[in-house]
Design a protein around this motif. Sequence first.
Motif, PDB file in Angstrom:
ATOM      1  N   TRP A  36       0.962  -1.097   0.167  1.00 56.85           N
ATOM      2  CA  TRP A  36      -0.347  -0.287  -0.210  1.00 56.85           C
ATOM      3  C   TRP A  36       1.101   1.024   0.607  1.00 56.85           C
ATOM      4  CZ3 TRP A  36      -5.053  -0.360  -0.892  1.00 56.85           C
ATOM      5  CH2 TRP A  36      -5.786  -1.267  -0.138  1.00 56.85           C
ATOM      6  N   TYR A  37       0.211   2.610  -0.536  1.00 56.20           N
ATOM      7  CA  TYR A  37       1.074   3.275  -0.722  1.00 56.20           C
ATOM      8  C   TYR A  37      -0.237   4.210  -0.764  1.00 56.20           C
ATOM      9  CZ  TYR A  37       4.882   1.170  -2.619  1.00 56.20           C
ATOM     10  OH  TYR A  37       6.353   0.717  -3.271  1.00 56.20           O
ATOM     11  N   ARG A  38       0.424   5.514  -0.248  1.00 59.62           N
ATOM     12  CA  ARG A  38      -0.598   7.127  -0.096  1.00 59.62           C
ATOM     13  C   ARG A  38       0.557   8.421  -0.683  1.00 59.62           C
ATOM     14  NH1 ARG A  38      -0.489   7.441   7.277  1.00 59.62           N
ATOM     15  NH2 ARG A  38       1.568   8.515   6.907  1.00 59.62           N
ATOM     16  N   VAL A  48       3.444   3.072   2.500  1.00 55.53           N
ATOM     17  CA  VAL A  48       2.621   2.767   4.253  1.00 55.53           C
ATOM     18  C   VAL A  48       3.261   1.719   4.461  1.00 55.53           C
ATOM     19  CG1 VAL A  48       0.748   2.754   5.296  1.00 55.53           C
ATOM     20  CG2 VAL A  48       1.092   4.310   3.299  1.00 55.53           C
ATOM     21  N   TYR A  59       7.296  -1.459   7.260  1.00 59.12           N
ATOM     22  CA  TYR A  59       6.205  -0.399   7.872  1.00 59.12           C
ATOM     23  C   TYR A  59       6.389   1.061   7.248  1.00 59.12           C
ATOM     24  CZ  TYR A  59       2.808  -3.673   9.515  1.00 59.12           C
ATOM     25  OH  TYR A  59       1.999  -4.560   9.258  1.00 59.12           O
ATOM     26  N   VAL A  63       3.343   4.809  10.506  1.00 60.39           N
ATOM     27  CA  VAL A  63       2.374   4.051  10.736  1.00 60.39           C
ATOM     28  C   VAL A  63       2.768   2.714  11.443  1.00 60.39           C
ATOM     29  CG1 VAL A  63       1.876   5.394   8.863  1.00 60.39           C
ATOM     30  CG2 VAL A  63       2.567   2.240   8.946  1.00 60.39           C
ATOM     31  N   MET A  82      -5.944  -1.019   9.468  1.00 59.74           N
ATOM     32  CA  MET A  82      -5.195   1.010  10.087  1.00 59.74           C
ATOM     33  C   MET A  82      -5.933   1.703  11.593  1.00 59.74           C
ATOM     34  SD  MET A  82      -5.262   2.969   6.295  1.00 59.74           S
ATOM     35  CE  MET A  82      -7.279   3.201   6.723  1.00 59.74           C
ATOM     36  N   ASP A  89      -2.733  11.211   8.441  1.00 58.05           N
ATOM     37  CA  ASP A  89      -3.236  10.021   7.667  1.00 58.05           C
ATOM     38  C   ASP A  89      -3.786   9.775   6.784  1.00 58.05           C
ATOM     39  OD1 ASP A  89      -3.615   7.778  11.044  1.00 58.05           O
ATOM     40  OD2 ASP A  89      -1.860   8.076   8.738  1.00 58.05           O
ATOM     41  N   TYR A  93      -4.994   6.111  -0.888  1.00 60.85           N
ATOM     42  CA  TYR A  93      -4.641   5.170  -0.624  1.00 60.85           C
ATOM     43  C   TYR A  93      -4.608   3.786  -2.295  1.00 60.85           C
ATOM     44  CZ  TYR A  93      -3.730   6.289   4.607  1.00 60.85           C
ATOM     45  OH  TYR A  93      -3.364   6.664   5.533  1.00 60.85           O
TER      46      TYR A  93
END
Length: 120
Positions: A36-38, A48, A59, A63, A82, A89, A93
């Motif tokens: 996962w990226y954001r 992420v 991680y 986070v 999450m 945050d 995402y």
Amino acid sequence: QVQLVESGGGLVQAGGSLRLSCVASGRFISISAMGWYRQVPGKQRELVAIIPSGGATNYADSVKGRFTISRDNAKNTVYLQMNSLKPEDTAVYYCNLLGQVPGLLTRNYWGQGTQVTVSS
């Protein structure tokens, strides 16, 4: 044809929780990692969490201790739990898969993104 479909984003108050899911479809020869990226407007997309095939999860420092990534290999699905969410945050995402399909080299594939908004 590779498709990554994310779900689970939304609006939550600070301190709350959300669970993101991403289902990958396609004729994969191999999947090296899922993650996962954001991204927030005006900033670069950032990692992420990532879970390599047969390797240790990784991680972002921001986070650690709050987010947990997991993967169901049989379903080509990756999750992001999450907890203790903070306003910082808030982002879109994106699900990511590093893998290979017939006729192509190993490459990154991306989902369409899901918005997570944390209100203070």
